[in-house]
Write a protein that holds these residues in place. Sequence first.
Motif, PDB file in Angstrom:
ATOM      1  N   MET A   1      -6.652 -33.528  22.451  1.00  0.00           N
ATOM      2  CA  MET A   1      -5.913 -34.772  22.334  1.00  0.00           C
ATOM      3  C   MET A   1      -5.840 -35.452  23.699  1.00  0.00           C
ATOM      4  N   LYS A   2      -5.879 -36.766  23.654  1.00  0.00           N
ATOM      5  CA  LYS A   2      -5.806 -37.559  24.885  1.00  0.00           C
ATOM      6  C   LYS A   2      -4.931 -38.774  24.615  1.00  0.00           C
ATOM      7  N   GLU A   3      -4.170 -39.188  25.613  1.00  0.00           N
ATOM      8  CA  GLU A   3      -3.358 -40.392  25.498  1.00  0.00           C
ATOM      9  C   GLU A   3      -3.690 -41.342  26.630  1.00  0.00           C
ATOM     10  N   ILE A   4      -3.735 -42.628  26.289  1.00  0.00           N
ATOM     11  CA  ILE A   4      -3.969 -43.675  27.286  1.00  0.00           C
ATOM     12  C   ILE A   4      -2.868 -44.718  27.122  1.00  0.00           C
ATOM     13  N   GLU A   5      -2.265 -45.111  28.228  1.00  0.00           N
ATOM     14  CA  GLU A   5      -1.292 -46.194  28.190  1.00  0.00           C
ATOM     15  C   GLU A   5      -1.884 -47.400  28.897  1.00  0.00           C
ATOM     16  N   LEU A   6      -1.980 -48.490  28.147  1.00  0.00           N
ATOM     17  CA  LEU A   6      -2.435 -49.758  28.702  1.00  0.00           C
ATOM     18  C   LEU A   6      -1.230 -50.688  28.790  1.00  0.00           C
ATOM     19  N   SER A   7      -1.378 -51.816  29.415  1.00  0.00           N
ATOM     20  CA  SER A   7      -0.241 -52.726  29.601  1.00  0.00           C
ATOM     21  C   SER A   7       0.324 -53.234  28.274  1.00  0.00           C
ATOM     22  N   TYR A   8      -0.485 -53.263  27.225  1.00  0.00           N
ATOM     23  CA  TYR A   8      -0.071 -53.833  25.946  1.00  0.00           C
ATOM     24  C   TYR A   8      -0.010 -52.825  24.804  1.00  0.00           C
ATOM     25  N   CYS A   9      -0.443 -51.565  25.046  1.00  0.00           N
ATOM     26  CA  CYS A   9      -0.443 -50.586  23.959  1.00  0.00           C
ATOM     27  C   CYS A   9      -0.519 -49.157  24.484  1.00  0.00           C
ATOM     28  N   ASN A  10      -0.281 -48.226  23.564  1.00  0.00           N
ATOM     29  CA  ASN A  10      -0.548 -46.812  23.798  1.00  0.00           C
ATOM     30  C   ASN A  10      -1.596 -46.391  22.777  1.00  0.00           C
ATOM     31  N   LEU A  11      -2.555 -45.617  23.229  1.00  0.00           N
ATOM     32  CA  LEU A  11      -3.600 -45.079  22.352  1.00  0.00           C
ATOM     33  C   LEU A  11      -3.542 -43.558  22.412  1.00  0.00           C
ATOM     34  N   VAL A  12      -3.512 -42.931  21.241  1.00  0.00           N
ATOM     35  CA  VAL A  12      -3.548 -41.474  21.150  1.00  0.00           C
ATOM     36  C   VAL A  12      -4.834 -41.106  20.426  1.00  0.00           C
ATOM     37  N   PHE A  13      -5.632 -40.270  21.053  1.00  0.00           N
ATOM     38  CA  PHE A  13      -6.902 -39.828  20.478  1.00  0.00           C
ATOM     39  C   PHE A  13      -6.755 -38.388  20.008  1.00  0.00           C
ATOM     40  N   LYS A  14      -6.932 -38.179  18.723  1.00  0.00           N
ATOM     41  CA  LYS A  14      -6.945 -36.828  18.161  1.00  0.00           C
ATOM     42  C   LYS A  14      -8.380 -36.537  17.746  1.00  0.00           C
ATOM     43  N   GLU A  15      -8.620 -35.329  17.268  1.00  0.00           N
ATOM     44  CA  GLU A  15      -9.999 -34.918  16.991  1.00  0.00           C
ATOM     45  C   GLU A  15     -10.724 -35.867  16.041  1.00  0.00           C
ATOM     46  N   SER A  16     -10.051 -36.288  14.963  1.00  0.00           N
ATOM     47  CA  SER A  16     -10.748 -37.100  13.969  1.00  0.00           C
ATOM     48  C   SER A  16     -10.089 -38.452  13.690  1.00  0.00           C
ATOM     49  N   TYR A  17      -9.044 -38.779  14.454  1.00  0.00           N
ATOM     50  CA  TYR A  17      -8.424 -40.088  14.293  1.00  0.00           C
ATOM     51  C   TYR A  17      -7.710 -40.510  15.568  1.00  0.00           C
ATOM     52  N   ALA A  18      -7.540 -41.835  15.685  1.00  0.00           N
ATOM     53  CA  ALA A  18      -6.838 -42.417  16.825  1.00  0.00           C
ATOM     54  C   ALA A  18      -5.643 -43.207  16.303  1.00  0.00           C
ATOM     55  N   ILE A  19      -4.569 -43.226  17.104  1.00  0.00           N
ATOM     56  CA  ILE A  19      -3.366 -43.974  16.745  1.00  0.00           C
ATOM     57  C   ILE A  19      -3.114 -45.021  17.836  1.00  0.00           C
ATOM     58  N   LEU A  20      -2.968 -46.249  17.412  1.00  0.00           N
ATOM     59  CA  LEU A  20      -2.658 -47.365  18.301  1.00  0.00           C
ATOM     60  C   LEU A  20      -1.219 -47.803  18.057  1.00  0.00           C
ATOM     61  N   VAL A  21      -0.437 -47.905  19.130  1.00  0.00           N
ATOM     62  CA  VAL A  21       0.912 -48.457  19.043  1.00  0.00           C
ATOM     63  C   VAL A  21       0.993 -49.605  20.044  1.00  0.00           C
ATOM     64  N   MET A  22       1.100 -50.814  19.519  1.00  0.00           N
ATOM     65  CA  MET A  22       1.230 -51.985  20.384  1.00  0.00           C
ATOM     66  C   MET A  22       2.632 -52.027  20.966  1.00  0.00           C
ATOM     67  N   LYS A  23       2.752 -52.570  22.161  1.00  0.00           N
ATOM     68  CA  LYS A  23       4.055 -52.701  22.812  1.00  0.00           C
ATOM     69  C   LYS A  23       4.732 -54.009  22.382  1.00  0.00           C
TER      70      LYS A  23
END
Length: 119
Positions: A1-23
């Motif tokens: 699993m990997k997480e990236i925080e951008l200025s406008y969202c958070n992205l979580v990468f799992k093995e077979s899916y990604a989750i986007l949460v906008m700020k």
Amino acid sequence: MKEIELSYCNLVFKESYAILVMKVDSAITMETSKEITDHLEAYYKGKKFVFITHRKYPHDIDLNVYNGRILKNMIGFAIVSENPEEIKRAMQEQPLWNEAFTFFKELDEAEDWALSFFD
């Protein structure tokens, strides 16, 4: 699993899916969509995955992003929200997406759905 925080969202990468949460007070534009797509492409490298957008906070979406670069390995798209307005917007978005597309009120339901593609 990997997480990236951008200025406008958070992205979580799992093995077979990604989750986007906008700020709060952010937007999906052609520019932000390209940046998100670049991160998805770099992480999944051609491997099939499902994209989940967890819409916790209201935000604008330029529907032209559906005409932009869509990754061929993105095999499903889920929207998660308890906001009735998001259901209405999802109805506008659904015809713009050619693969599996669905709406959930709870994130865990969307994650279970995403995993069902890989059982």
